[in-house]
Design an enzyme around this catalytic site. Structure first.
Site, PDB file in Angstrom:
ATOM      1  N   LYS A   7       0.839  -1.212   0.000  1.00 12.53           N
ATOM      2  CA  LYS A   7       0.000   0.000   0.000  1.00 12.53           C
ATOM      3  C   LYS A   7       0.869   1.257   0.000  1.00 12.53           C
ATOM      4  CE  LYS A   7      -2.146  -0.909   3.908  1.00 12.53           C
ATOM      5  NZ  LYS A   7      -1.460  -2.154   4.323  1.00 12.53           N
TER       6      LYS A   7
ATOM      7  N   ARG B 227      -9.358   0.447   8.961  1.00 13.52           N
ATOM      8  CA  ARG B 227      -8.887  -0.903   9.274  1.00 13.52           C
ATOM      9  C   ARG B 227      -9.968  -1.719   9.973  1.00 13.52           C
ATOM     10  NH1 ARG B 227      -3.129   0.596   9.314  1.00 13.52           N
ATOM     11  NH2 ARG B 227      -1.839  -1.251   9.559  1.00 13.52           N
TER      12      ARG B 227
ATOM     13  N   ARG C 292      12.119  -5.709   5.279  1.00  6.88           N
ATOM     14  CA  ARG C 292      12.029  -4.272   4.957  1.00  6.88           C
ATOM     15  C   ARG C 292      13.014  -3.437   5.757  1.00  6.88           C
ATOM     16  NH1 ARG C 292       5.600  -2.810   4.749  1.00  6.88           N
ATOM     17  NH2 ARG C 292       5.607  -3.048   7.006  1.00  6.88           N
TER      18      ARG C 292
ATOM     19  N   ARG D 246      11.467  -0.858  10.964  1.00  4.64           N
ATOM     20  CA  ARG D 246      10.329  -0.559  11.827  1.00  4.64           C
ATOM     21  C   ARG D 246      10.323  -1.523  12.997  1.00  4.64           C
ATOM     22  NH1 ARG D 246       4.975   0.177   8.211  1.00  4.64           N
ATOM     23  NH2 ARG D 246       4.116  -0.781  10.072  1.00  4.64           N
TER      24      ARG D 246
ATOM     25  N   ARG E  81      -0.132  -8.725  13.482  1.00  2.53           N
ATOM     26  CA  ARG E  81      -0.753  -7.752  12.573  1.00  2.53           C
ATOM     27  C   ARG E  81      -1.572  -8.447  11.487  1.00  2.53           C
ATOM     28  NH1 ARG E  81       4.417  -4.838  10.918  1.00  2.53           N
ATOM     29  NH2 ARG E  81       3.126  -3.556   9.582  1.00  2.53           N
TER      30      ARG E  81
END
Ligand code: AMP
Length: 214
Positions: free
Chosen positions: A13, A86, A125, A159, A170
């Protein structure tokens, strides 16, 4: 044109929203980025949400509503929402805010990626600390090891909620809370799906096609 990007953590996203911002002038309204900036500046709001974010949980709806309402209200021009809504209750609140501001929601794009791939993507990431360019150890490494392609910085960050345990939490929340939003938008003929398992450029081309901006 105002759009929502839906998808599990790691679906891409942020990458697509950032493309739409740079190449098509959309404002990129990312609730995750808004919250991370509050945490980084140790504001009272940041202190309040830090622990829940680190655990991979959801920040309370009332806080999110205030953030997103003020972002939409102060926005000028087209926007892409990344990370909101969400939950069904957030989707309903969004409708209410948009209605009050007389702003239309034109499309909701769901980026679909299978779960094994999501864990791999999020696990690798990292971001340049200086210019915030995003990388991935396997799928998008820096051209020179340890040096940012864009600004040459050698400082990178990961992160704190991208650990394997947190990503599982998550994803579980995505399945339990966020997936229910899909029929909500389908019923109103706003939802379009794109395959997020192909190359980033191909996902982008499909998003642009769907929006009629190819
Ligand atoms: P993201 O960058 O979108 O993955 O968001 C990072 C974290 O911020 C999430 O795991 C949540 O803890 C929090 N967050 C972001 N957007 C929302 C939202 N709409 N509702 C609740 N929590 C959110």
């Amino acid at each position: 044109m105002n759009i929502v990007l839906l998808g599990a953590p790691g679906a891409g996203k942020g990458t697509q929203a950032s493309w739409l911002h740079v190449h098509h002038g959309f404002s990129h309204l990312s609730t995750g980025d808004m919250l991370r900036s509050q945490v980084a500046s140790s504001t009272p709001l940041g202190e309040k949400v830090k622990a829940v974010m680190e655990s991979g949980g959801l920040v309370p709806d009332s806080i999110m509503l205030e953030l997103i309402a003020s972002a939409i209200q102060s926005n000028r021009g087209s926007f892409v929402l990344d990370g909101y809504p969400r939950t069904i209750s957030q989707a309903e609140s969004l409708d209410k805010v948009l209605g009050e501001l007389n702003v239309a929601l034109d499309k909701v794009i769901l980026i679909e990626v299978n779960e094994g791939e999501l864990v791999k993507r999020v696990g690798g990431r990292f971001t340049c600390q200086q210019c915030l360019t995003g990388y991935h150890t396997e799928f998008k490494p820096t051209r020179t090891l340890g040096v940012c392609d864009v600004c040459g910085s050698t400082e990178f960050v990961r992160r704190s909620d991208d650990s394997v345990d947190t990503i599982k939490a998550r994803l579980e929340i995505f399945r339990r809370e966020t997936e229910m939003i899909i029929p909500y938008y389908e019923q109103r003929s706003l939802l379009a799906r794109v395959n997020g398992m192909v190359d980033i450029d191909e996902v982008t081309a499909n998003v642009e096609k769907l929006l009629g901006i190819a």
